[in-house]
Design a protein around this motif. Structure first.
Motif, PDB file in Angstrom:
ATOM      1  N   VAL A  27      32.898  27.780  50.245  1.00 37.93           N
ATOM      2  CA  VAL A  27      32.930  27.496  51.662  1.00 37.93           C
ATOM      3  C   VAL A  27      32.286  26.308  51.834  1.00 37.93           C
ATOM      4  CG1 VAL A  27      32.169  28.379  53.969  1.00 37.93           C
ATOM      5  CG2 VAL A  27      33.288  30.012  52.403  1.00 37.93           C
ATOM      6  N   PHE A  44      35.357  32.895  54.733  1.00 37.04           N
ATOM      7  CA  PHE A  44      34.243  33.656  55.225  1.00 37.04           C
ATOM      8  C   PHE A  44      34.390  35.132  55.284  1.00 37.04           C
ATOM      9  CE2 PHE A  44      32.385  29.825  57.568  1.00 37.04           C
ATOM     10  CZ  PHE A  44      30.962  30.003  57.120  1.00 37.04           C
ATOM     11  N   ARG A  48      32.034  37.898  53.435  1.00 37.68           N
ATOM     12  CA  ARG A  48      31.600  39.185  53.934  1.00 37.68           C
ATOM     13  C   ARG A  48      32.149  40.384  53.303  1.00 37.68           C
ATOM     14  NH1 ARG A  48      33.936  38.541  59.415  1.00 37.68           N
ATOM     15  NH2 ARG A  48      33.242  40.595  59.517  1.00 37.68           N
TER      16      ARG A  48
END
Length: 96
Positions: A27, A44, A48
């Motif tokens: 990222v 993202f 998560r």
């Protein structure tokens, strides 16, 4: 506070964290290279989910360890406890 003592479980959790760490570096690289916000957002989301599943796995390993220490079930009961923990893990995984 008790720690996760099973070496295989600890290794599993650490390997999952290393994969998430690699995703986070990816990222960062995407941001540095100016990739689209949509692609970055997708990554993202993947990070998560990886962290959530790692937390769940660690929690379940800890619960299994502590139940084993507290209950010390016989062989017949152990299978029932393991099945219950698998069901609980499946239910909790659907919450995220």
């Amino acid at each position: 506070m008790p720690a996760l003592t099973n070496e295989a479980d600890r290794t599993d959790v650490l390997n999952r964290l290393r994969r998430a760490e690699g995703q986070i570096r990816g990222v960062q690289r995407m941001i540095e290279e100016g990739d689209s916000c949509l692609k970055i957002g997708q990554q993202f989301s993947a990070v998560r989910k990886a962290l959530d599943s790692t937390y769940l796995r660690m929690t379940m390993c800890f619960m299994e360890q502590e139940l084993g220490n507290c209950l010390q079930p016989d062989d017949d009961q152990k299978a029932g406890v393991e099945a219950m923990l698998k069901d609980m893990e499946a239910l909790l995984a659907r919450m995220s």
